[in-house]
Design an enzyme around this catalytic site. Structure first.
Site, PDB file in Angstrom:
ATOM      1  N   ARG A 114       0.826  -1.197   0.000  1.00  0.00           N
ATOM      2  CA  ARG A 114       0.000   0.000   0.000  1.00  0.00           C
ATOM      3  C   ARG A 114       0.865   1.253   0.000  1.00  0.00           C
ATOM      4  O   ARG A 114       0.465   2.287  -0.494  1.00  0.00           O
ATOM      5  CB  ARG A 114      -0.904  -0.025   1.238  1.00  0.00           C
ATOM      6  N   CYS A 131      -9.658 -11.447  18.131  1.00  0.00           N
ATOM      7  CA  CYS A 131     -10.175 -10.207  18.716  1.00  0.00           C
ATOM      8  C   CYS A 131     -11.424  -9.814  17.948  1.00  0.00           C
ATOM      9  O   CYS A 131     -11.402  -9.759  16.720  1.00  0.00           O
ATOM     10  CB  CYS A 131      -9.135  -9.108  18.599  1.00  0.00           C
ATOM     11  N   ARG A 136      -9.096  -7.434   9.910  1.00  0.00           N
ATOM     12  CA  ARG A 136      -8.796  -8.286   8.769  1.00  0.00           C
ATOM     13  C   ARG A 136      -9.649  -9.553   8.791  1.00  0.00           C
ATOM     14  O   ARG A 136      -9.163 -10.650   8.547  1.00  0.00           O
ATOM     15  CB  ARG A 136      -7.298  -8.603   8.772  1.00  0.00           C
TER      16      ARG A 136
HETATM   17  C1  LIG Z   1      -0.140   0.484   8.665  1.00  0.00           C
HETATM   18  C2  LIG Z   1       0.389  -0.140   7.477  1.00  0.00           C
HETATM   19  C3  LIG Z   1       1.771  -0.165   7.243  1.00  0.00           C
HETATM   20  C4  LIG Z   1       2.783   0.412   8.211  1.00  0.00           C
HETATM   21  O1  LIG Z   1       2.628   1.782   8.346  1.00  0.00           O
HETATM   22  P1  LIG Z   1       3.585   2.611   9.318  1.00  0.00           P
HETATM   23  O2  LIG Z   1       2.906   3.949   9.411  1.00  0.00           O
HETATM   24  O3  LIG Z   1       4.913   2.677   8.653  1.00  0.00           O
HETATM   25  O4  LIG Z   1       3.663   1.902  10.627  1.00  0.00           O
HETATM   26  C5  LIG Z   1       2.209  -0.750   6.082  1.00  0.00           C
HETATM   27  N1  LIG Z   1       1.360  -1.288   5.191  1.00  0.00           N
HETATM   28  C6  LIG Z   1       0.014  -1.279   5.382  1.00  0.00           C
HETATM   29  C7  LIG Z   1      -0.863  -1.877   4.358  1.00  0.00           C
HETATM   30  C8  LIG Z   1      -0.511  -0.710   6.535  1.00  0.00           C
HETATM   31  O5  LIG Z   1      -1.841  -0.710   6.722  1.00  0.00           O
HETATM   32  S1  SF4 Z   2      -5.018 -10.365  13.403  1.00  0.00           S
HETATM   33 FE1  SF4 Z   2      -7.010  -9.754  14.271  1.00  0.00          FE
HETATM   34  S2  SF4 Z   2      -7.654 -11.471  15.530  1.00  0.00           S
HETATM   35 FE2  SF4 Z   2      -5.471 -11.751  15.135  1.00  0.00          FE
HETATM   36  S3  SF4 Z   2      -4.428 -10.819  16.897  1.00  0.00           S
HETATM   37 FE3  SF4 Z   2      -4.592  -9.222  15.310  1.00  0.00          FE
HETATM   38  S4  SF4 Z   2      -6.516  -8.111  15.762  1.00  0.00           S
HETATM   39 FE4  SF4 Z   2      -6.550 -10.069  16.909  1.00  0.00          FE
END
Ligand SMILES: *Cc1c(COP(=O)(O)O)cnc(C)c1O
Ligand code: SF4
Length: 390
Positions: A114, A131, A136
């Site tokens: 991203r 959680c 995700r």
């Molecule tokens: C949050 C995130 C990161 C890491 O972002 P930082 O601000 O550098 O901690 C990298 N890739 C994705 C897809 C994210 O959602």
């Molecule tokens: S990926 Fe989701 S379910 Fe797994 S530890 Fe992280 S927040 Fe919790």
């Protein structure tokens, strides 16, 4: 000096040796209402939620984390993290299966790319706790576990073929649910790619199964340095004696540790809890890094704060709390817009040459810029410029 951390006691009949084995914790993780009831009281609605909510999102918790949330000194707020709720089934103000738009930023099955200089590598979809606010849900808990050989090769090839990638963030699921040998293989495969500077590991293990962090594990991190560790504590009570030991083992062995928390309704949405968590983390040399707004994934409305409440929690601590203790408040713009930082606004007036601010405790003053003509470019920019993400 220091805090007295809570000690999680094993239930009667479980030996200390079993309790302190992460493999025992996984093998004995709880999934049904009857199993949860050994650690905490459930209402009729809660029992019903086990039947109804499982289809949309897996249910699991380690005995350790259940004993921390329940037991003889229960923390109802923490129970909201791990306990399915009938509210997960009702239509909320917003519900998205993939709130971060990750599926459109997935060049190959296990990579999310991203931002230019860093990628997520989802090495497993398995977690030792599911959680209820997980962002995700489209991926986690679907029992796909470790990538297939082809998926793994495609992920590594993707990283190797994109020289702009400097950081690989092992994510999931929880990467530390993999065994040591597999984890070491992933780390060394990734670290061997010449343009990768560092690996981050995002894991909730120090919170939900801290006994997983062993001498052997930190030696693996040491052999494959630099490894940065992103922990995920949401509540001061989650930092137990066992967690404190795990965090110190990481830091003592040269692994910088950061914490990413999520502001959760009825769990930690109060400045006192945020501050108490930050101070405990700092005392263990862990830097509070992010404080996230809950993403509007399916069935999470009851766990979300409003943006205004999150901002007011941040503002009430700003300046009074050490800068080290302040995590960055941020929300993910739905549908893959990336993170949007939220900062209190201290500016009250602006001219062409100056800005005026009122600070956290009410002092107002003007900052006047130097004349534009005085700004020069450093001589050696071209030496570094080609390293800069574009
Ligand atoms: C949050 C995130 C990161 C890491 O972002 P930082 O601000 O550098 O901690 C990298 N890739 C994705 C897809 C994210 O959602
Ligand atoms: S990926 Fe989701 S379910 Fe797994 S530890 Fe992280 S927040 Fe919790």
């Amino acid at each position: 000096m220091g805090y007295e951390f809570y000690k999680v006691e094993p239930p009667p009949g479980v030996s200390f040796e079993d309790w302190m084995s992460w493999k025992w914790q996984y093998r004995n993780s709880l999934s049904t209402a009857e199993q949860f009831q050994q650690y905490m009281e459930l209402s009729e609605d809660q029992v019903l939620a086990f039947e109804k909510a499982r289809a949309s999102f897996n249910i699991r918790v380690t005995p350790y984390y259940a004993a921390l949330a329940g037991g003889s000194d229960p923390v109802p707020g923490i129970q909201r993290i791990l306990m399915p709720d009938l509210k997960e089934l009702s239509l909320g103000a917003q519900q998205m299966l993939d709130p971060l738009g990750e599926n459109k930023n997935r060049p190959t099955e296990r990579i999310v790319h991203r931002y230019p200089d860093r990628v997520l590598f989802m090495v497993t979809d398995f977690c030792s706790v599911y959680c209820r606010y997980c962002t995700r849900k489209h991926f986690t808990g679907k029992d796909q576990a470790f990538p297939s050989k082809d998926e793994y090769t495609r992920a590594l090839d993707y990283i190797a073929n994109h020289s702009e990638i400097r950081e690989v963030i092992l994510s999931g699921g929880d990467p530390l649910t993999l065994g040591d040998a597999r984890l070491e293989k992933v780390l060394s495969d990734v670290q061997q790619i010449p343009h990768v500077d560092l690996v981050r590991i995002g894991s909730r293990i120090p919170t939900v199964a801290p006994m997983r962090i062993s001498e052997e594990l930190v030696n693996i991190f040491r052999r494959n340095k630099p490894v940065y560790f992103m922990a995920h504590f949401n509540h001061p009570r989650e930092i137990t004696q066992e967690s404190a030991h795990a965090l110190e083992l990481l830091v003592d062995n040269g692994v910088p540790v950061f914490n990413q928390m999520v502001l959760l309704n009825g769990v930690n949405n109060h400045p006192a809890l945020v501050y108490a968590l930050s101070r405990r983390l700092l005392s263990l040399r862990v830097k509070p890094y992010y404080m996230f707004q809950v993403d509007p994934s399916e069935g999470t409305d009851h766990l979300r704060t409003s943006i205004e409440q999150s901002e007011s929690i941040q503002k009430s601590l700003w300046g009074k709390a050490s800068g080290l203790a302040m995590p960055n408040l941020s929300l993910d713009i739905p549908d893959g817009g990336g993170k949007a930082p939220l900062y209190p606004d201290f500016e009250i007036h602006r001219t062409q040459h100056s800005r005026t601010y009122t600070g956290w405790d009410g002092v107002t003053a003007e900052y006047i810029n130097p004349a534009k003509e005085t700004l020069i470019k450093p001589d050696d920019v071209s030496f570094y410029e080609n390293e800069t993400p574009s």
